[in-house]
Design a protein around this motif. Structure first.
Motif, PDB file in Angstrom:
ATOM      1  N   GLY A   8      37.858  32.028  -9.667  1.00 17.31           N
ATOM      2  CA  GLY A   8      38.075  33.225  -8.889  1.00 17.31           C
ATOM      3  C   GLY A   8      37.204  33.261  -7.658  1.00 17.31           C
ATOM      4  N   SER A   9      37.555  34.165  -6.761  1.00 13.41           N
ATOM      5  CA  SER A   9      36.717  34.346  -5.573  1.00 13.41           C
ATOM      6  C   SER A   9      35.502  35.204  -5.916  1.00 13.41           C
ATOM      7  CB  SER A   9      37.518  34.982  -4.432  1.00 13.41           C
ATOM      8  OG  SER A   9      38.065  36.217  -4.840  1.00 13.41           O
ATOM      9  N   PHE A  10      35.639  36.079  -6.920  1.00 14.48           N
ATOM     10  CA  PHE A  10      34.553  36.960  -7.343  1.00 14.48           C
ATOM     11  C   PHE A  10      33.942  37.658  -6.130  1.00 14.48           C
ATOM     12  CE2 PHE A  10      34.791  33.462 -10.477  1.00 14.48           C
ATOM     13  CZ  PHE A  10      35.340  34.196 -11.512  1.00 14.48           C
ATOM     14  N   ASN A  11      34.820  38.384  -5.442  1.00 15.33           N
ATOM     15  CA  ASN A  11      34.487  39.007  -4.158  1.00 15.33           C
ATOM     16  C   ASN A  11      34.576  40.533  -4.230  1.00 15.33           C
ATOM     17  OD1 ASN A  11      33.913  38.710  -1.302  1.00 15.33           O
ATOM     18  ND2 ASN A  11      36.000  39.398  -0.937  1.00 15.33           N
ATOM     19  N   PRO A  12      33.685  41.182  -4.923  1.00 15.89           N
ATOM     20  CA  PRO A  12      32.547  40.674  -5.693  1.00 15.89           C
ATOM     21  C   PRO A  12      32.908  40.569  -7.173  1.00 15.89           C
ATOM     22  CG  PRO A  12      32.297  43.024  -5.452  1.00 15.89           C
ATOM     23  CD  PRO A  12      33.596  42.635  -4.747  1.00 15.89           C
ATOM     24  N   ILE A  13      31.996  39.987  -7.936  1.00 22.08           N
ATOM     25  CA  ILE A  13      32.150  40.002  -9.389  1.00 22.08           C
ATOM     26  C   ILE A  13      32.052  41.458  -9.843  1.00 22.08           C
ATOM     27  CG2 ILE A  13      29.687  39.598  -9.808  1.00 22.08           C
ATOM     28  CD1 ILE A  13      30.657  37.882 -12.259  1.00 22.08           C
ATOM     29  N   HIS A  14      32.821  41.832 -10.878  1.00 17.46           N
ATOM     30  CA  HIS A  14      32.800  43.212 -11.358  1.00 17.46           C
ATOM     31  C   HIS A  14      32.877  43.248 -12.882  1.00 17.46           C
ATOM     32  CE1 HIS A  14      37.136  42.857 -11.856  1.00 17.46           C
ATOM     33  NE2 HIS A  14      37.255  42.546 -10.578  1.00 17.46           N
ATOM     34  N   HIS A  51      30.636  35.234   2.152  1.00 15.53           N
ATOM     35  CA  HIS A  51      30.304  33.818   2.159  1.00 15.53           C
ATOM     36  C   HIS A  51      30.252  33.305   0.721  1.00 15.53           C
ATOM     37  CE1 HIS A  51      28.064  30.095   2.721  1.00 15.53           C
ATOM     38  NE2 HIS A  51      28.516  30.141   3.983  1.00 15.53           N
ATOM     39  N   GLU A  52      30.706  32.091   0.512  1.00 15.85           N
ATOM     40  CA  GLU A  52      30.786  31.539  -0.841  1.00 15.85           C
ATOM     41  C   GLU A  52      29.433  31.510  -1.549  1.00 15.85           C
ATOM     42  OE1 GLU A  52      31.023  26.854   0.463  1.00 15.85           O
ATOM     43  OE2 GLU A  52      32.766  28.139   0.709  1.00 15.85           O
ATOM     44  N   PHE A  53      28.347  31.230  -0.835  1.00 12.62           N
ATOM     45  CA  PHE A  53      27.029  31.194  -1.474  1.00 12.62           C
ATOM     46  C   PHE A  53      26.573  32.594  -1.900  1.00 12.62           C
ATOM     47  CE2 PHE A  53      26.906  27.245   1.078  1.00 12.62           C
ATOM     48  CZ  PHE A  53      26.799  26.352   0.011  1.00 12.62           C
ATOM     49  N   ASP A  54      26.963  33.613  -1.151  1.00 10.02           N
ATOM     50  CA  ASP A  54      26.649  34.984  -1.545  1.00 10.02           C
ATOM     51  C   ASP A  54      27.403  35.349  -2.823  1.00 10.02           C
ATOM     52  OD1 ASP A  54      24.960  35.356   0.652  1.00 10.02           O
ATOM     53  OD2 ASP A  54      26.598  36.106   1.906  1.00 10.02           O
ATOM     54  N   ALA A  61      23.503  36.204 -10.719  1.00 11.30           N
ATOM     55  CA  ALA A  61      22.715  37.387 -11.074  1.00 11.30           C
ATOM     56  C   ALA A  61      23.382  38.185 -12.201  1.00 11.30           C
ATOM     57  CB  ALA A  61      22.507  38.271  -9.847  1.00 11.30           C
ATOM     58  N   ALA A  62      24.704  38.262 -12.188  1.00 12.99           N
ATOM     59  CA  ALA A  62      25.428  39.046 -13.194  1.00 12.99           C
ATOM     60  C   ALA A  62      25.354  38.424 -14.587  1.00 12.99           C
ATOM     61  CB  ALA A  62      26.891  39.208 -12.778  1.00 12.99           C
TER      62      ALA A  62
END
Length: 130
Positions: A8-14, A51-54, A61-62
């Motif tokens: 996934g893109s996890f943009n953002p992870i939720h 950005h992919e690194f973000d 962190a999650a």
């Protein structure tokens, strides 16, 4: 060892992502679940992506305190756009001791036949659908 790959893109992870990953890690025969952060999904526009690194850092962190969950940046090092079959082949060569499975949602199952080499994904890897 069976590893479920949650792309996934996890943009953002939720929380929805976390619930799915934890469910797969705790209620299936998977030993681990790896979040594979995709820099560019071929079915989605890049506009609006962090950005992919973000995104990678947010996933890290999650999941930091769950030993059954990991994050992977493998697709950052592969040609773009990211195709699941290329990632699977690469990971299988890099980790011959692991059996990789693909975790997808029912929404992606409906269009799965449009995925590159979808037959090979089914035959060689298999799907876990939530």
């Amino acid at each position: 060892m069976k590893v479920g790959l949650f792309f996934g893109s996890f943009n953002p992870i939720h929380m929805g992502h976390m619930i799915i990953a934890n469910l797969m890690a705790e209620s299936s025969d998977l030993n681990k679940v790896w979040f594979v952060v995709s820099p560019q999904n071929p079915f989605k526009p890049a506009k609006g992506l962090l950005h992919e690194f973000d995104r990678y850092d947010m996933v890290r962190a999650a999941i930091f305190d769950n030993y059954k969950l990991e994050v992977s940046d493998i697709e950052f090092h592969l040609p773009k756009p990211s195709y699941t079959i290329h990632t699977l082949v690469h990971l299988s060569e890099k980790h011959p001791d692991k059996q990789f499975k693909v975790i997808i949602g029912e929404d992606n199952l409906a269009g799965f036949t449009r995925w590159k080499n979808h037959e090979r994904i089914l035959e060689d890897y298999g799907l876990y659908v939530y």
